[in-house]
Design a protein around this motif. Sequence first.
Motif, PDB file in Angstrom:
ATOM      1  N   GLN A   1      44.480  53.964  53.842  1.00  0.00           N
ATOM      2  CA  GLN A   1      43.485  52.890  53.739  1.00  0.00           C
ATOM      3  C   GLN A   1      44.154  51.655  53.136  1.00  0.00           C
ATOM      4  O   GLN A   1      44.817  51.727  52.120  1.00  0.00           O
ATOM      5  CB  GLN A   1      42.322  53.329  52.861  1.00  0.00           C
ATOM      6  N   VAL A   2      43.983  50.515  53.790  1.00  0.00           N
ATOM      7  CA  VAL A   2      44.581  49.277  53.328  1.00  0.00           C
ATOM      8  C   VAL A   2      43.748  48.674  52.202  1.00  0.00           C
ATOM      9  O   VAL A   2      42.528  48.588  52.293  1.00  0.00           O
ATOM     10  CB  VAL A   2      44.691  48.271  54.485  1.00  0.00           C
ATOM     11  N   GLN A   3      44.428  48.263  51.149  1.00  0.00           N
ATOM     12  CA  GLN A   3      43.753  47.576  50.045  1.00  0.00           C
ATOM     13  C   GLN A   3      44.579  46.396  49.586  1.00  0.00           C
ATOM     14  O   GLN A   3      45.815  46.485  49.503  1.00  0.00           O
ATOM     15  CB  GLN A   3      43.575  48.527  48.858  1.00  0.00           C
ATOM     16  N   LEU A   4      43.931  45.298  49.311  1.00  0.00           N
ATOM     17  CA  LEU A   4      44.570  44.124  48.728  1.00  0.00           C
ATOM     18  C   LEU A   4      43.890  43.857  47.397  1.00  0.00           C
ATOM     19  O   LEU A   4      42.677  43.645  47.339  1.00  0.00           O
ATOM     20  CB  LEU A   4      44.416  42.904  49.637  1.00  0.00           C
ATOM     21  N   VAL A   5      44.660  43.866  46.320  1.00  0.00           N
ATOM     22  CA  VAL A   5      44.103  43.700  44.983  1.00  0.00           C
ATOM     23  C   VAL A   5      44.666  42.424  44.371  1.00  0.00           C
ATOM     24  O   VAL A   5      45.881  42.299  44.187  1.00  0.00           O
ATOM     25  CB  VAL A   5      44.427  44.909  44.094  1.00  0.00           C
ATOM     26  N   GLU A   6      43.771  41.496  44.068  1.00  0.00           N
ATOM     27  CA  GLU A   6      44.166  40.189  43.546  1.00  0.00           C
ATOM     28  C   GLU A   6      44.000  40.149  42.027  1.00  0.00           C
ATOM     29  O   GLU A   6      43.148  40.837  41.458  1.00  0.00           O
ATOM     30  CB  GLU A   6      43.297  39.091  44.162  1.00  0.00           C
ATOM     31  N   SER A   7      44.778  39.286  41.408  1.00  0.00           N
ATOM     32  CA  SER A   7      44.630  39.036  39.981  1.00  0.00           C
ATOM     33  C   SER A   7      45.166  37.650  39.661  1.00  0.00           C
ATOM     34  O   SER A   7      45.891  37.065  40.473  1.00  0.00           O
ATOM     35  CB  SER A   7      45.371  40.094  39.159  1.00  0.00           C
ATOM     36  N   GLY A   8      44.784  37.141  38.492  1.00  0.00           N
ATOM     37  CA  GLY A   8      45.358  35.887  38.020  1.00  0.00           C
ATOM     38  C   GLY A   8      44.459  34.678  38.036  1.00  0.00           C
ATOM     39  O   GLY A   8      44.859  33.609  37.583  1.00  0.00           O
ATOM     40  N   SER A  17      48.395  25.105  35.082  1.00  0.00           N
ATOM     41  CA  SER A  17      48.978  26.004  36.078  1.00  0.00           C
ATOM     42  C   SER A  17      48.329  27.383  36.008  1.00  0.00           C
ATOM     43  O   SER A  17      47.849  27.807  34.956  1.00  0.00           O
ATOM     44  CB  SER A  17      50.481  26.163  35.837  1.00  0.00           C
ATOM     45  N   LEU A  18      48.332  28.047  37.144  1.00  0.00           N
ATOM     46  CA  LEU A  18      47.913  29.440  37.240  1.00  0.00           C
ATOM     47  C   LEU A  18      48.800  30.127  38.264  1.00  0.00           C
ATOM     48  O   LEU A  18      49.306  29.474  39.187  1.00  0.00           O
ATOM     49  CB  LEU A  18      46.460  29.565  37.697  1.00  0.00           C
ATOM     50  N   ARG A  19      48.961  31.444  38.106  1.00  0.00           N
ATOM     51  CA  ARG A  19      49.669  32.216  39.115  1.00  0.00           C
ATOM     52  C   ARG A  19      48.776  33.349  39.574  1.00  0.00           C
ATOM     53  O   ARG A  19      48.315  34.152  38.767  1.00  0.00           O
ATOM     54  CB  ARG A  19      50.988  32.776  38.580  1.00  0.00           C
ATOM     55  N   LEU A  20      48.557  33.393  40.871  1.00  0.00           N
ATOM     56  CA  LEU A  20      47.780  34.469  41.478  1.00  0.00           C
ATOM     57  C   LEU A  20      48.727  35.519  42.036  1.00  0.00           C
ATOM     58  O   LEU A  20      49.794  35.190  42.564  1.00  0.00           O
ATOM     59  CB  LEU A  20      46.886  33.940  42.600  1.00  0.00           C
ATOM     60  N   SER A  21      48.314  36.761  41.935  1.00  0.00           N
ATOM     61  CA  SER A  21      49.084  37.865  42.503  1.00  0.00           C
ATOM     62  C   SER A  21      48.196  38.687  43.420  1.00  0.00           C
ATOM     63  O   SER A  21      46.993  38.802  43.185  1.00  0.00           O
ATOM     64  CB  SER A  21      49.617  38.778  41.387  1.00  0.00           C
ATOM     65  N   CYS A  22      48.806  39.258  44.429  1.00  0.00           N
ATOM     66  CA  CYS A  22      48.077  40.123  45.353  1.00  0.00           C
ATOM     67  C   CYS A  22      48.998  41.268  45.733  1.00  0.00           C
ATOM     68  O   CYS A  22      50.073  41.035  46.295  1.00  0.00           O
ATOM     69  CB  CYS A  22      47.642  39.351  46.580  1.00  0.00           C
ATOM     70  N   ALA A  23      48.546  42.477  45.443  1.00  0.00           N
ATOM     71  CA  ALA A  23      49.320  43.658  45.778  1.00  0.00           C
ATOM     72  C   ALA A  23      48.637  44.414  46.903  1.00  0.00           C
ATOM     73  O   ALA A  23      47.448  44.723  46.827  1.00  0.00           O
ATOM     74  CB  ALA A  23      49.446  44.563  44.552  1.00  0.00           C
ATOM     75  N   ASN A  75      55.377  43.906  49.427  1.00  0.00           N
ATOM     76  CA  ASN A  75      53.935  44.064  49.580  1.00  0.00           C
ATOM     77  C   ASN A  75      53.156  43.372  48.471  1.00  0.00           C
ATOM     78  O   ASN A  75      51.984  43.665  48.285  1.00  0.00           O
ATOM     79  CB  ASN A  75      53.569  45.555  49.620  1.00  0.00           C
ATOM     80  N   THR A  76      53.814  42.501  47.738  1.00  0.00           N
ATOM     81  CA  THR A  76      53.136  41.714  46.714  1.00  0.00           C
ATOM     82  C   THR A  76      53.435  40.255  46.968  1.00  0.00           C
ATOM     83  O   THR A  76      54.589  39.887  47.196  1.00  0.00           O
ATOM     84  CB  THR A  76      53.602  42.102  45.306  1.00  0.00           C
ATOM     85  N   TYR A  93      41.232  33.956  48.178  1.00  0.00           N
ATOM     86  CA  TYR A  93      41.292  35.258  48.820  1.00  0.00           C
ATOM     87  C   TYR A  93      42.704  35.535  49.325  1.00  0.00           C
ATOM     88  O   TYR A  93      43.318  34.692  49.990  1.00  0.00           O
ATOM     89  CB  TYR A  93      40.344  35.320  50.012  1.00  0.00           C
ATOM     90  N   CYS A  94      43.184  36.713  49.034  1.00  0.00           N
ATOM     91  CA  CYS A  94      44.444  37.167  49.594  1.00  0.00           C
ATOM     92  C   CYS A  94      44.193  37.704  51.000  1.00  0.00           C
ATOM     93  O   CYS A  94      43.153  38.341  51.257  1.00  0.00           O
ATOM     94  CB  CYS A  94      45.024  38.268  48.711  1.00  0.00           C
ATOM     95  N   ALA A  95      45.117  37.443  51.901  1.00  0.00           N
ATOM     96  CA  ALA A  95      45.017  37.931  53.263  1.00  0.00           C
ATOM     97  C   ALA A  95      46.370  38.470  53.701  1.00  0.00           C
ATOM     98  O   ALA A  95      47.412  37.987  53.252  1.00  0.00           O
ATOM     99  CB  ALA A  95      44.563  36.820  54.204  1.00  0.00           C
TER     100      ALA A  95
END
Length: 118
Positions: A1-8, A17-23, A75-76, A93-95
Amino acid sequence: QVQLVESGGGLVQAGGSLRLSCAASGIIFNAMGWYRQAPGKQRELVAAISSGGTTNFADSVKERFTISRDNAAKNTVYLQMNNLKPEDTAVYYCAAGANIATLRFGSWGQGTQVTVST
């Protein structure tokens, strides 16, 4: 199952400044990126990057935002946002998908709020 988990995401003052992450889990995608949607506006592409390093940026964020991927795992994806402006306020949104051109038809994260105050 594909999952994208964002943070930041979060609240920051203009100029900050901000940094977003998506795993991503499940599979390794060729293309990953970030879209954003502000209240009353359409979702728009902010930045995207392919596994080969090709990037694409919205004109409004060029020179301020950078996008990168984890070199080892691929993958991040990270979105470094500098000199933030109030108009950058949106849900980000991460895509992830097969290529940058069709990224919007791929998999999506749940979204993270970015709020830039004056």
